[in-house]
Motif scaffolding. Structure first.
Motif, PDB file in Angstrom:
ATOM      1  N   LEU A  16       0.823  -1.210   0.000  1.00  0.00           N
ATOM      2  CA  LEU A  16       0.000   0.000   0.000  1.00  0.00           C
ATOM      3  C   LEU A  16       0.856   1.259   0.000  1.00  0.00           C
ATOM      4  N   ALA A  17       1.952   1.231   0.758  1.00  0.00           N
ATOM      5  CA  ALA A  17       2.857   2.381   0.756  1.00  0.00           C
ATOM      6  C   ALA A  17       3.438   2.597  -0.641  1.00  0.00           C
ATOM      7  N   ASP A  18       3.805   1.517  -1.316  1.00  0.00           N
ATOM      8  CA  ASP A  18       4.326   1.613  -2.675  1.00  0.00           C
ATOM      9  C   ASP A  18       3.266   2.163  -3.619  1.00  0.00           C
ATOM     10  N   ILE A  19       2.031   1.712  -3.450  1.00  0.00           N
ATOM     11  CA  ILE A  19       0.928   2.189  -4.282  1.00  0.00           C
ATOM     12  C   ILE A  19       0.710   3.684  -4.087  1.00  0.00           C
ATOM     13  N   GLN A  20       0.788   4.156  -2.850  1.00  0.00           N
ATOM     14  CA  GLN A  20       0.629   5.591  -2.616  1.00  0.00           C
ATOM     15  C   GLN A  20       1.719   6.392  -3.305  1.00  0.00           C
ATOM     16  N   ARG A  21       2.959   5.936  -3.177  1.00  0.00           N
ATOM     17  CA  ARG A  21       4.054   6.658  -3.828  1.00  0.00           C
ATOM     18  C   ARG A  21       3.875   6.654  -5.349  1.00  0.00           C
ATOM     19  N   ARG A  22       3.471   5.520  -5.898  1.00  0.00           N
ATOM     20  CA  ARG A  22       3.227   5.448  -7.339  1.00  0.00           C
ATOM     21  C   ARG A  22       2.065   6.361  -7.755  1.00  0.00           C
ATOM     22  N   SER A  23       1.046   6.431  -6.909  1.00  0.00           N
ATOM     23  CA  SER A  23      -0.117   7.270  -7.221  1.00  0.00           C
ATOM     24  C   SER A  23       0.263   8.741  -7.267  1.00  0.00           C
ATOM     25  N   VAL A  24       1.085   9.171  -6.323  1.00  0.00           N
ATOM     26  CA  VAL A  24       1.541  10.561  -6.335  1.00  0.00           C
ATOM     27  C   VAL A  24       2.439  10.808  -7.545  1.00  0.00           C
ATOM     28  N   ALA A  25       3.322   9.867  -7.843  1.00  0.00           N
ATOM     29  CA  ALA A  25       4.207  10.028  -9.000  1.00  0.00           C
ATOM     30  C   ALA A  25       3.400  10.145 -10.290  1.00  0.00           C
ATOM     31  N   PHE A  26       2.349   9.332 -10.426  1.00  0.00           N
ATOM     32  CA  PHE A  26       1.480   9.421 -11.596  1.00  0.00           C
ATOM     33  C   PHE A  26       0.810  10.788 -11.659  1.00  0.00           C
ATOM     34  N   ALA A  27       0.283  11.254 -10.522  1.00  0.00           N
ATOM     35  CA  ALA A  27      -0.360  12.562 -10.495  1.00  0.00           C
ATOM     36  C   ALA A  27       0.619  13.671 -10.852  1.00  0.00           C
ATOM     37  N   CYS A  28       1.853  13.562 -10.393  1.00  0.00           N
ATOM     38  CA  CYS A  28       2.869  14.563 -10.723  1.00  0.00           C
ATOM     39  C   CYS A  28       3.167  14.567 -12.223  1.00  0.00           C
ATOM     40  N   HIS A  29       3.188  13.380 -12.820  1.00  0.00           N
ATOM     41  CA  HIS A  29       3.412  13.288 -14.270  1.00  0.00           C
ATOM     42  C   HIS A  29       2.288  14.007 -15.017  1.00  0.00           C
ATOM     43  N   VAL A  30       1.051  13.783 -14.580  1.00  0.00           N
ATOM     44  CA  VAL A  30      -0.087  14.455 -15.215  1.00  0.00           C
ATOM     45  C   VAL A  30       0.007  15.966 -14.990  1.00  0.00           C
ATOM     46  N   ARG A  31       0.313  16.363 -13.771  1.00  0.00           N
ATOM     47  CA  ARG A  31       0.460  17.794 -13.471  1.00  0.00           C
ATOM     48  C   ARG A  31       1.498  18.444 -14.378  1.00  0.00           C
ATOM     49  N   ASP A  32       2.649  17.826 -14.504  1.00  0.00           N
ATOM     50  CA  ASP A  32       3.721  18.423 -15.281  1.00  0.00           C
ATOM     51  C   ASP A  32       3.355  18.527 -16.758  1.00  0.00           C
ATOM     52  N   ARG A  33       2.493  17.646 -17.214  1.00  0.00           N
ATOM     53  CA  ARG A  33       2.098  17.670 -18.619  1.00  0.00           C
ATOM     54  C   ARG A  33       1.016  18.710 -18.903  1.00  0.00           C
ATOM     55  N   TYR A  34       0.127  18.931 -17.941  1.00  0.00           N
ATOM     56  CA  TYR A  34      -1.065  19.712 -18.238  1.00  0.00           C
ATOM     57  C   TYR A  34      -1.186  21.057 -17.513  1.00  0.00           C
ATOM     58  N   THR A  35      -0.345  21.319 -16.544  1.00  0.00           N
ATOM     59  CA  THR A  35      -0.484  22.580 -15.822  1.00  0.00           C
ATOM     60  C   THR A  35      -0.136  23.762 -16.725  1.00  0.00           C
TER      61      THR A  35
END
Length: 323
Positions: free
Chosen positions: A94-113
């Protein structure tokens, strides 16, 4: 690693959108099987991340067209110890999933902000229990210990804040806020209500907010209401008091059905997007301080677009489409 977290922009620069009902969209529109209504396993595969990207893209396009900010949630509403264990995930998983989830969100942020559409990374927590029923009612101290497992992980990521969604009683919220405070993370608390405007615990919304504020030194950055149709809580919002100004966000359901009815539904009730937009417009006229607007169960990007069209303050200078 400690990350510097500036003041939340949604508290100072106008409206921010969110997505709609992630899980109901994936289950009923895309036919995915989400064990225990958990979307977080998708983050573990490239195909799953493609599905999530395709899901968020139309919402980001709406925010871009409106020229307003977007709050991008991690897909971790079910990623706590009890729900994770039920579908076979360990604490380390679950800890790994949370870190991956934030990393995915950061990737989306960096692409679309863009300068007109800032994106806030929002670490999502859900209730220990069902979300529609209270079940065992933890004391604040127990809730703090329980939810710290997730909040401790979010602290060491690029998450800008955490939000606890669909909470059913105030003691759990108190524990979550105390954990976030101990970790230096801004936190928002979102309660759900029944058709009578009360929390599933029977507490009034006013009492719940006042209890949490009193126990945490007004710790939440703001409160929200989610997973209920506006008709379920409009009469409560007609009341007066400082507590109402603490509610800065709405993520309503598309359907007017009760939690009990939705729990046994085998088909999606999408409601009426235009009518839902009308409810939001009426609520915004009474709640001038609202700044976070989105959807919950049964809503998709068509509902969010209808809400934007209905709510004049969301009509900003248009920007380019996403590509």
């Amino acid at each position: 690693m400690a990350f510097h977290r500036p003041k939340l922009p949604q508290l100072s620069r106008g409206d921010f959108l969110t997505d709609g009902g992630l899980e109901t969209t994936l289950v009923f529109h895309q036919g995915l099987d989400l064990p225990c209504f958990a979307a977080f396993p998708l983050i573990m595969s490239e195909r799953g991340k493609e599905i999530l990207h395709d899901y968020f893209r139309p919402y980001l396009a709406i925010a871009r067209r409106q020229g307003i900010g977007f709050i991008l949630d991690t897909v971790t509403w079910r990623a706590n110890a009890d729900w994770g264990a039920e579908i076979g995930y360990s604490a380390d998983d679950l800890a790994d999933i949370q870190r991956r989830s934030v990393a995915f969100a950061c990737h989306v942020r960096d692409r679309y902000t863009t300068p007109s559409t800032p994106i806030v990374i929002n670490g999502i927590l859900g209730p220990r229990g069902d979300g529609y029923r209270v079940g065992a009612r933890m004391r604040p101290e127990e809730a703090q210990r329980y939810h710290s497992a997730q909040i401790d992980v979010f602290r060491d990521t690029e998450a800008d804040m955490v939000t606890a969604m669909t909470l059913t009683y105030p003691e759990e919220a108190i524990g979550i806020v105390r954990s976030a405070q101990a970790n230096g993370l801004p936190v928002a608390i979102s309660f759900t209500v029944e058709t009578d405007g009360r929390l599933p615990s029977g507490d009034t919304l006013e009492s719940a907010i006042e209890q949490v504020d009193a126990a945490t030194g007004s710790g939440p950055a703001y409160y929200m209401i989610n997973c209920a149709h506006p008709s379920h809580f409009e009469s409560v919002i007609d009341a007066s008091g400082a507590w109402i100004e603490r509610i800065r966000g709405l993520r309503a359901n598309a359907s007017e059905l009760s939690h009990a009815e939705l729990d046994v539904a085998t088909e999606l009730d999408p409601g009426d997007p235009a009518a839902l937009g009308g409810h939001y417009r009426a609520l915004r006229q009474r709640m001038k301080h609202l700044c976070v607007i989105g959807g919950c169960c049964g809503t998709d990007h068509t509902h969010i677009q209808a809400i934007c069209e209905a709510c004049a303050p969301l009509d900003a200078a248009p920007s380019a489409e996403l590509v």
